[in-house]
Design a protein around this motif. Structure first.
Motif, short mmCIF file in Angstrom:
data_model
loop_
_atom_site.label_atom_id
_atom_site.label_comp_id
_atom_site.label_asym_id
_atom_site.label_seq_id
_atom_site.Cartn_x
_atom_site.Cartn_y
_atom_site.Cartn_z
N ILE A 183 0.81 -1.15 -0.01
CA ILE A 183 -0.04 -0.01 0.22
C ILE A 183 1.10 1.37 -0.02
O ILE A 183 1.71 1.42 1.07
N ASP A 184 0.90 1.86 -1.13
CA ASP A 184 1.82 3.27 -1.29
C ASP A 184 1.05 4.51 -0.71
O ASP A 184 1.74 5.36 0.01
N VAL A 185 -0.26 4.55 -0.54
CA VAL A 185 -1.21 5.67 -0.33
C VAL A 185 -2.05 5.23 0.74
O VAL A 185 -3.17 4.19 0.31
N LEU A 186 -2.27 5.59 1.75
CA LEU A 186 -3.38 5.28 2.86
C LEU A 186 -4.12 6.61 3.11
O LEU A 186 -3.69 7.48 3.54
N ILE A 187 -5.47 6.49 2.61
CA ILE A 187 -6.46 7.51 3.06
C ILE A 187 -7.30 7.28 3.98
O ILE A 187 -8.07 6.51 3.77
N ASN A 188 -7.13 7.83 5.10
CA ASN A 188 -8.04 7.63 6.40
C ASN A 188 -9.18 8.48 6.31
O ASN A 188 -9.24 9.54 6.82
N ASN A 189 -10.11 8.04 5.31
CA ASN A 189 -11.49 8.78 5.12
C ASN A 189 -12.55 8.63 6.00
O ASN A 189 -13.26 9.30 6.29
N ALA A 190 -12.87 7.31 6.55
CA ALA A 190 -13.89 6.84 7.20
C ALA A 190 -14.04 7.56 8.62
O ALA A 190 -13.27 7.95 9.10
N GLY A 191 -15.26 8.34 8.66
CA GLY A 191 -15.65 8.97 9.81
C GLY A 191 -17.19 9.47 9.66
O GLY A 191 -17.73 9.48 8.84
N LEU A 192 -17.75 10.20 10.69
CA LEU A 192 -19.23 10.38 10.77
C LEU A 192 -19.27 11.53 11.96
O LEU A 192 -18.59 11.55 12.97
N ALA A 193 -20.42 12.06 11.84
CA ALA A 193 -21.04 12.87 13.09
C ALA A 193 -22.35 11.94 13.28
O ALA A 193 -22.80 11.81 12.34
N SER A 194 -22.49 11.95 14.60
CA SER A 194 -23.87 11.21 15.01
C SER A 194 -24.25 12.17 16.24
O SER A 194 -23.50 12.25 17.23
N GLY A 195 -25.53 12.64 16.00
CA GLY A 195 -26.24 13.67 16.95
C GLY A 195 -25.83 14.98 16.86
O GLY A 195 -24.51 15.03 16.45
N ARG A 196 -26.43 15.84 17.55
CA ARG A 196 -26.09 17.33 17.52
C ARG A 196 -26.81 17.79 18.74
O ARG A 196 -27.75 18.57 18.63
N ASP A 197 -26.34 17.67 19.97
CA ASP A 197 -26.79 17.97 21.15
C ASP A 197 -25.81 18.62 22.00
O ASP A 197 -24.55 18.68 21.86
N SER A 198 -26.40 19.60 22.78
CA SER A 198 -25.62 20.13 23.94
C SER A 198 -24.59 18.90 24.74
O SER A 198 -25.36 17.95 24.80
N ILE A 199 -23.52 19.53 25.18
CA ILE A 199 -22.91 18.38 26.08
C ILE A 199 -23.79 17.77 27.10
O ILE A 199 -23.55 16.55 27.27
N GLN A 200 -24.49 18.54 27.56
CA GLN A 200 -25.25 18.13 29.11
C GLN A 200 -26.45 17.25 28.51
O GLN A 200 -27.05 16.54 29.31
N GLU A 201 -26.84 17.01 27.26
CA GLU A 201 -27.75 16.50 26.66
C GLU A 201 -27.42 15.34 25.73
O GLU A 201 -28.25 14.57 25.07
#
Length: 359
Positions: A183-201
């Motif tokens: 493997i000459d080039v590794l592209i670490n693309n896997a990622g996501l956002a899950s939820g959008r809440d205030s930290i306390q919630e």
């Protein structure tokens, strides 16, 4: 495996068996050429070399022609052959007595069932790379592979696994065919956002999902691939970060933290690896449509996910082109980070929502 253990004569029957199913397989022919060359069987080696570059002209170089003692008179139809460009190599700086390893680079892209990952896979295939795409949804991987023409499909490998599972990552890489293992080039693309809440919630399950994918997934793949790059003294790791890794925004909390972690890891990895000749780069996009980002963030709520109706964000192909640019710079150039956003976005919280001006 036999070849990697040095038992090259034992490897020959396996490569020949591969050719019995697919006689035009360029890398099986090329591997046999290298094996016979090492065994001193130069005439046989040359025959397999000719078969290899007739199916993949990129394997023909000045160095290889010299090492295999090839000339156009060796062919019944010399007009089929493409001459290598003498500008591509400086013969004075290269050992002309030994054939080169394959000149076709291999790139591995995680999270490539949709969006930026899939667009990046298409971009690298169009440039002649061998491409490994990974993702959790095997049906998506298979569908993309089946959409390609026969020649291009030979340059693609698909791996279905979850980057959050280190053992699954390890097993998948061990299962790769030999001609895709470097493997000459590794592209670490896997990622996501899950939820959008205030930290306390916030939902702890959302937090764990983001941390395990965005941080641990990147670490799992880097830990498995980087040792082979260190051993060869060359390689390129490109991490897909986000504007959220540079500028926080309300209710972004844990997602923002994971992308700040990616930024920090990218810088730290570069310090660990630069002395081994390995480039570590990053791209940090703003808002991007043609992805599943918003739908995943809002847990499949398609109405909530309609966040691009009043401005033009980037397209996944824009980010893919930038990643390709990073990967194709000369070996002495390392693009450390690209922050890229649409014209109607000025920062993580600044948007011109006066309409889609660029449709």
């Amino acid at each position: 495996l036999y070849e990697r253990l040095g038992l090259v004569q034992d490897a020959i029957p396996y490569f020949k068996k591969s050719l019995s199913f697919e006689p035009d397989h360029e890398f099986a022919n090329y591997d046999l050429a290298l094996i016979y060359f090492d065994l001193g069987e130069k005439t046989i080696a040359k025959e397999f070399y000719i078969r290899a570059f007739q199916n993949n002209p990129e394997l023909r170089t000045i160095v290889n022609d010299t090492a295999f003692h090839f000339s156009k008179s060796d062919l019944d139809d010399p007009g089929r052959i493409i001459d290598p460009s003498e500008d591509d190599l400086n013969p004075e700086s290269i050992d002309m007595t030994k054939p080169q390893a394959s000149t076709v680079k291999t790139v591995l892209i995680t999270g490539a069932t949709a969006g930026i990952g899939l667009a990046t896979a298409k971009a690298f295939l169009q440039e002649g790379y061998k491409v490994i795409i990974t993702g959790r949804r095997e049906d998506r991987l298979r569908s993309f592979s089946e959409s390609l023409d026969q020649k291009t499909s030979k340059s693609l490998q698909t791996l279905a696994f979850d980057v959050r599972d280190h053992k699954a990552c390890e097993k998948a890489l061990l299962d790769l065919p030999k001609d895709f293992q470097q493997i000459d080039v590794l592209i670490n693309n896997a990622g996501l956002a899950s939820g959008r809440d205030s930290i306390q919630e916030g939902d702890v399950e959302d937090w764990n999902r983001m941390i395990d994918t965005n941080i641990k997934g990147l670490l799992h793949m880097t830990r498995l691939v980087s040792p082979q790059m260190v051993k060869r003294g060359t390689g390129h790791i490109i991490n897909v970060c986000s504007i959220a890794g540079h500028q926080p925004y309300p209710k972004g909390n844990v997602y923002v933290a994971t992308k700040y972690a990616v930024d920090g890891l990218t810088q730290s990895m570069r310090l660990d690896l630069y002395e081994h000749g390995i480039r570590v780069s990053q791209i940090s996009p703003g808002a991007v449509e043609e992805t599943e980002f918003a739908r995943v963030r809002f847990h499949g709520d398609t109405e909530m996910a309609k966040i691009y109706e009043d401005y033009n964000p980037l397209k996944s192909t824009d980010v893919a082109e930038a990643i390709l640019f990073i990967a194709t710079r000369p070996p002495y150039v390392n693009i450390q980070d690209i922050i890229i956003m649409g014209t109607q976005q000025a920062g993580s919280t600044f948007f011109d929502r006066s309409g889609r001006k660029y449709d």
